[in-house]
Design a protein around this motif. Structure first.
Motif, PDB file in Angstrom:
ATOM      1  N   LEU A   1       9.027   3.795   9.638  1.00 46.93           N
ATOM      2  CA  LEU A   1       8.927   4.528  10.795  1.00 46.93           C
ATOM      3  C   LEU A   1       7.532   4.190  11.796  1.00 46.93           C
ATOM      4  O   LEU A   1       7.645   4.636  12.729  1.00 46.93           O
ATOM      5  CB  LEU A   1       8.619   6.324  10.692  1.00 46.93           C
ATOM      6  N   GLN A   2       7.199   2.995  11.274  1.00 47.97           N
ATOM      7  CA  GLN A   2       6.218   2.419  12.341  1.00 47.97           C
ATOM      8  C   GLN A   2       4.916   3.264  12.218  1.00 47.97           C
ATOM      9  O   GLN A   2       4.312   3.302  13.593  1.00 47.97           O
ATOM     10  CB  GLN A   2       6.853   1.882  13.708  1.00 47.97           C
ATOM     11  N   LEU A   3       4.687   4.069  11.283  1.00 42.85           N
ATOM     12  CA  LEU A   3       3.373   4.872  11.103  1.00 42.85           C
ATOM     13  C   LEU A   3       2.033   4.253  10.529  1.00 42.85           C
ATOM     14  O   LEU A   3       1.165   4.862  10.793  1.00 42.85           O
ATOM     15  CB  LEU A   3       3.647   6.329  10.452  1.00 42.85           C
ATOM     16  N   VAL A   4       2.518   3.092  10.463  1.00 40.22           N
ATOM     17  CA  VAL A   4       0.906   2.441   9.526  1.00 40.22           C
ATOM     18  C   VAL A   4       0.456   1.602  10.816  1.00 40.22           C
ATOM     19  O   VAL A   4       0.989   0.844  11.491  1.00 40.22           O
ATOM     20  CB  VAL A   4       1.571   1.303   8.673  1.00 40.22           C
ATOM     21  N   PRO A   5      -0.829   1.635  11.039  1.00 42.79           N
ATOM     22  CA  PRO A   5      -1.623   0.897  11.979  1.00 42.79           C
ATOM     23  C   PRO A   5      -1.467  -0.435  11.849  1.00 42.79           C
ATOM     24  O   PRO A   5      -1.529  -0.833  10.708  1.00 42.79           O
ATOM     25  CB  PRO A   5      -2.987   1.509  11.860  1.00 42.79           C
ATOM     26  N   GLY A   6      -1.095  -1.345  12.756  1.00 42.35           N
ATOM     27  CA  GLY A   6      -0.828  -2.593  12.610  1.00 42.35           C
ATOM     28  C   GLY A   6      -2.298  -3.420  12.457  1.00 42.35           C
ATOM     29  O   GLY A   6      -2.396  -4.534  12.453  1.00 42.35           O
ATOM     30  N   THR A   7      -3.464  -2.721  13.009  1.00 38.78           N
ATOM     31  CA  THR A   7      -4.684  -3.376  13.108  1.00 38.78           C
ATOM     32  C   THR A   7      -5.216  -3.414  11.639  1.00 38.78           C
ATOM     33  O   THR A   7      -6.273  -4.186  11.371  1.00 38.78           O
ATOM     34  CB  THR A   7      -5.499  -2.436  14.086  1.00 38.78           C
ATOM     35  N   LYS A   8      -5.034  -2.672  10.631  1.00 36.18           N
ATOM     36  CA  LYS A   8      -5.661  -2.733   9.305  1.00 36.18           C
ATOM     37  C   LYS A   8      -5.032  -3.730   8.541  1.00 36.18           C
ATOM     38  O   LYS A   8      -3.853  -4.095   8.616  1.00 36.18           O
ATOM     39  CB  LYS A   8      -5.525  -1.442   8.866  1.00 36.18           C
ATOM     40  N   SER A   9      -5.837  -4.455   7.543  1.00 41.74           N
ATOM     41  CA  SER A   9      -5.357  -5.574   6.840  1.00 41.74           C
ATOM     42  C   SER A   9      -4.702  -4.735   5.380  1.00 41.74           C
ATOM     43  O   SER A   9      -4.843  -3.368   5.219  1.00 41.74           O
ATOM     44  CB  SER A   9      -6.532  -6.218   6.200  1.00 41.74           C
TER      45      SER A   9
ATOM     46  N   GLU B   1      -7.663  -2.957   3.397  1.00 43.70           N
ATOM     47  CA  GLU B   1      -8.233  -1.936   4.012  1.00 43.70           C
ATOM     48  C   GLU B   1      -7.100  -0.679   3.670  1.00 43.70           C
ATOM     49  O   GLU B   1      -7.583   0.442   3.320  1.00 43.70           O
ATOM     50  CB  GLU B   1      -8.349  -2.013   5.419  1.00 43.70           C
ATOM     51  N   LEU B   2      -5.946  -0.896   3.754  1.00 44.98           N
ATOM     52  CA  LEU B   2      -4.936   0.106   3.464  1.00 44.98           C
ATOM     53  C   LEU B   2      -4.734   0.373   1.977  1.00 44.98           C
ATOM     54  O   LEU B   2      -4.651   1.699   1.504  1.00 44.98           O
ATOM     55  CB  LEU B   2      -3.367  -0.673   3.758  1.00 44.98           C
ATOM     56  N   GLN B   3      -5.045  -0.660   1.158  1.00 46.26           N
ATOM     57  CA  GLN B   3      -5.133  -0.376  -0.321  1.00 46.26           C
ATOM     58  C   GLN B   3      -6.392   0.589  -0.650  1.00 46.26           C
ATOM     59  O   GLN B   3      -6.305   1.313  -1.614  1.00 46.26           O
ATOM     60  CB  GLN B   3      -5.148  -1.681  -0.967  1.00 46.26           C
ATOM     61  N   PHE B   4      -7.602   0.115  -0.066  1.00 49.28           N
ATOM     62  CA  PHE B   4      -8.706   0.854  -0.363  1.00 49.28           C
ATOM     63  C   PHE B   4      -8.497   2.265   0.304  1.00 49.28           C
ATOM     64  O   PHE B   4      -9.167   3.266  -0.101  1.00 49.28           O
ATOM     65  CB  PHE B   4     -10.046   0.315   0.430  1.00 49.28           C
ATOM     66  N   SER B   5      -7.636   2.659   1.347  1.00 51.87           N
ATOM     67  CA  SER B   5      -7.450   3.885   2.029  1.00 51.87           C
ATOM     68  C   SER B   5      -6.616   4.658   0.858  1.00 51.87           C
ATOM     69  O   SER B   5      -6.717   5.960   0.793  1.00 51.87           O
ATOM     70  CB  SER B   5      -6.634   3.594   3.114  1.00 51.87           C
TER      71      SER B   5
ATOM     72  N   ALA C   1       0.737  -1.129   0.034  1.00 51.59           N
ATOM     73  CA  ALA C   1      -0.003  -0.020   0.183  1.00 51.59           C
ATOM     74  C   ALA C   1       0.900   1.312   0.017  1.00 51.59           C
ATOM     75  O   ALA C   1       1.753   1.139   0.637  1.00 51.59           O
ATOM     76  CB  ALA C   1      -0.951  -0.255   1.359  1.00 51.59           C
ATOM     77  N   VAL C   2       0.377   2.235  -0.621  1.00 51.04           N
ATOM     78  CA  VAL C   2       1.382   3.293  -0.853  1.00 51.04           C
ATOM     79  C   VAL C   2       1.357   4.227   0.397  1.00 51.04           C
ATOM     80  O   VAL C   2       2.567   4.651   1.090  1.00 51.04           O
ATOM     81  CB  VAL C   2       0.751   4.454  -1.863  1.00 51.04           C
TER      82      VAL C   2
END
Length: 697
Positions: A472-480, A483-487, A445-446
């Protein structure tokens, strides 16, 4: 009747014959010889207007007078005035004596110019025996060398005349108008003595014979002076030659290649100049960061650090990030060094950006056209702050974030109206879709499609700093991943509305208001696309993919491809120009290495002897030419033409002259090409022997 005897012999004919025999010069006629084949133009007393009205010797349609039928006998009879009865009302005489400069009734010489203006007594015409015109004139009744400019009056009674023998191509025209010229008489020269004739009434283009203006029977002449100008010399005298030169220059200008056609357009030149200034920018000793920043980074792998403005990445984070332009010692290219001061692990960061590095390696060009490629990551202690994490990205000079380029406002200040054309928004959408369709199939995911991270330059978008959120560990680990790609798709639509309204869209309330403005300002296709992605509820287990969204605007992709290939063709044409310029530059560099060399192999005159002397003369011929007044000629077309012929080794020859003009040599471009090649190879051999670095062709 009294003049004709019973035997039928004309007595007047005998009198004329006797008078001719008793003339002082033996009866010889000066100006008209009935046996001659030419007409004497020196006769000044001929009046054609006093011919018999129905005579066939005068053809009004002809532009010249046919005198062949005038003389119907070997001796033309002259009618005497005293032999005519007074008060007779016969027709005008058939023939007026044209052979002598004076008229002789009873042996008395009368000057025709002083002829009395009272009406002449009329007398009967005398019939003349027929004469063979061919034997007399030699060409069907037309005298050799006769003119077409004889004066013709408006003689009455000539409408029904028949064409003269030898003039069968003429048609009798009523009123003497519109008649065609006789065959063979179009290019006849005017007779001597008839150039300065006055116009006759009814025939303005025909002038009377000199000395016949006052004779009876001539029609009246216009009182207004008329000067014939058949060649248009009077008009040419007032002609505007400067306007003609300007017109010729305007006509010939498109046929000449302008100087600008040899080079790129000014828009591209300015763009490349700006890029070159950004690439060559260096810190100066008076700058504050000159001594604060290290000279090299990562064991001298990168050098020449140049701080980039903070607007290059205005993303608000919990830690500080610094951006520098650096130069690689390995390939000499320029990169962007992103220094993170957060306490991060190099191994974790390297593991996070590894998929992005592999993605770039799968692309043949080494980088995606809409993604800024990441090259490497490393830890460094070269900075004063101590240990830090450094990321290396490609540098695109002149490209800045969308937020800075479009001067966006914060959403708290309100929304403005639509300010961007729709075709620009569709172009941005297709570019972002192209990046997403490359990233999502790789299971990535971008996570970076924001106005602060997307760069723009000349309507060209590039997503910058890919992999930073993961490192930088800024991506929430709870999202699949889905879901990240749809974001990413939602971030794309929000970015389009931000660009259209020049406002950062970062909350739900502003998003709804912006959509209402977009729906009222743009087409239904764009509104339906935004509505489908942002406001349509989707099942969390089956979210729309990039292909679903792309199918809603597939027809817009065709326009983007069309403009892309058009721009490619345009750039290829400009590249071809620069290829030619580079070829000529290499040739000029060779000439510069050879000409005016102080010495070679201990020979100070090496560059002016042998074949090098021809090269020197050719250099003067190309660059040092002057005009007739000694002014230098700056003719780029001459330079390009000569260099192209030299590079192509043309067989064409040229003349070379020494500066003192003592020597003149004719030499071909093929021979000059051989001389240049031989002299340059001699220098290359000497440079290689001395250990020089010669990397030219």
């Amino acid at each position: 009747r009294s003049h004709i005897s019973r035997s039928g012999k004309d007595k007047s004919y005998e009198k004329v014959t006797n008078m001719r025999k008793n003339s002082p010069k033996g009866g010889k006629r000066k100006s008209f010889n009935p046996k001659a084949k030419t007409f004497n133009p020196n006769a000044k007393t001929f009046n054609p207007t006093r011919l018999k009205s129905n005579a066939k010797a005068f053809n009004p349609g002809a532009r010249s007078f046919n005198p062949a039928p005038i003389a119907r006998a070997k001796s033309t009879p002259v009618l005497r005035l005293e032999d005519q009865p007074s008060g007779s009302h016969s027709k005008p005489p058939v023939v007026y004596q044209p052979s002598t400069p004076s008229y002789i009734p009873n042996g008395k010489v009368i000057n025709p110019t002083n002829y009395p203006t009272t009406p002449v007594p009329e007398f009967k015409a005398v019939k003349m025996p027929p004469v063979d015109n061919k034997s007399r004139w030699g060409m069907q009744g037309i005298p050799v060398g006769y003119t077409s400019n004889l004066p013709m009056g408006n003689v009455q009674g000539m409408q029904g005349m028949q064409p003269v023998q030898g003039m069968q191509g003429m048609q009798p025209v009523q009123g003497m108008q519109g008649m065609q010229p006789v065959q063979g008489m179009q290019r006849m020269q005017p007779m001597q003595g008839m150039q300065r004739m006055q116009p006759v009434q009814g025939m303005p283009n025909i002038q009377p014979v000199q000395g016949m203006q006052g004779m009876q029977g001539m029609p009246s002449v216009h009182s207004q002076q008329y000067t014939a100008d058949p060649m248009g010399t009077q008009e040419m005298g007032d002609y505007d030659w400067e306007a003609e030169r300007r017109e010729q220059k305007r006509i010939l200008l498109p046929l000449r290649r302008p100087v600008q056609s040899f080079f790129m357009p000014n828009s591209l030149v300015e763009d490349f100049q700006q890029q070159n200034q950004l690439l060559t920018a260096r810190l100066q000793p008076e700058d504050r960061d000159f001594y604060r920043l290290p000279m090299t980074v990562d064991h001298e792998r990168y050098h020449s650090l140049m701080p980039l403005p903070p607007a290059f990445d205005a993303t608000q984070t919990s830690h500080a990030a610094h951006l520098y332009k650096v130069t690689s010692t390995k390939d000499g290219l320029h990169y962007v060094l992103r220094r993170e001061t957060a306490n991060l692990s190099e191994k974790y960061a390297a593991r996070a950006i590894a998929p992005w590095i592999r993605l770039n390696k799968k692309i043949s060009s080494g980088s995606h056209p809409t993604l800024v490629a990441v090259r490497t990551v490393f830890e460094s202690q070269d900075f004063d702050e101590g240990k830090c994490l450094c990321f290396i990205y490609d540098y695109h000079p002149g490209a800045f974030p969308v937020f800075t380029q479009f001067q966006m406002l914060d959403s708290k200040k309100g929304l403005a109206g639509a300010m961007e054309p729709e075709h620009v928004l569709w172009s941005f959408f297709n570019q972002l879709m192209m990046a997403i369709t490359t990233v999502h199939p790789q299971g990535l995911a971008v996570n970076n499609i924001t106005p602060y991270r997307v760069l723009v330059k000349s309507n060209r978008l590039r997503i910058n700093f890919c992999g930073i959120p993961e490192a930088l560990q800024l991506v929430p680990g709870t999202k699949s991943v889905s879901e990240l790609q749809f974001s990413d798709l939602k971030d794309t639509c929000r970015l389009l509305m931000s660009i259209a309204l020049r406002t950062v869209i970062n909350d739900v309330v502003t998003e709804q208001k912006a959509f209402e403005i977009m729906k009222a300002s743009y087409s239904e296709d764009l509104s339906e696309l935004l509505k489908y992605v942002l406001f349509t509820k989707h099942d969390s287990k089956k979210l729309p993919t990039v292909w679903d969204v792309q199918s809603l605007a597939w027809h817009r992709l065709v326009d983007e491809v069309h403009h892309t290939y058009t721009h490619i063709d345009y750039l290829q044409n400009q590249l071809a120009k620069e290829h030619q310029n580079g070829r000529l530059f290499a040739l000029i560099a060779k000439l510069s290495f050879i000409n005016e060399r102080p010495e070679h192999r201990n020979n100070p005159k090496w560059s002016e002897t042998g074949d090098r002397y021809l090269i020197k003369l050719f250099r003067d011929f190309v660059f040092h030419t002057v005009d007739e007044e000694g002014r230098p000629q700056i003719d780029l077309g001459h330079v390009v033409k000569c260099l192209n012929k030299l590079d192509a080794a043309s067989a064409e020859k040229t003349l070379l002259t020494s500066r003192n003009e003592d020597s003149m040599l004719v030499v071909s471009y093929k021979e000059l090409n051989r001389c240049v090649h031989a002299a340059f190879e001699e220098l290359k051999v000497a440079a290689d022997r001395k250990g020089g670095d010669m990397k030219m062709m």
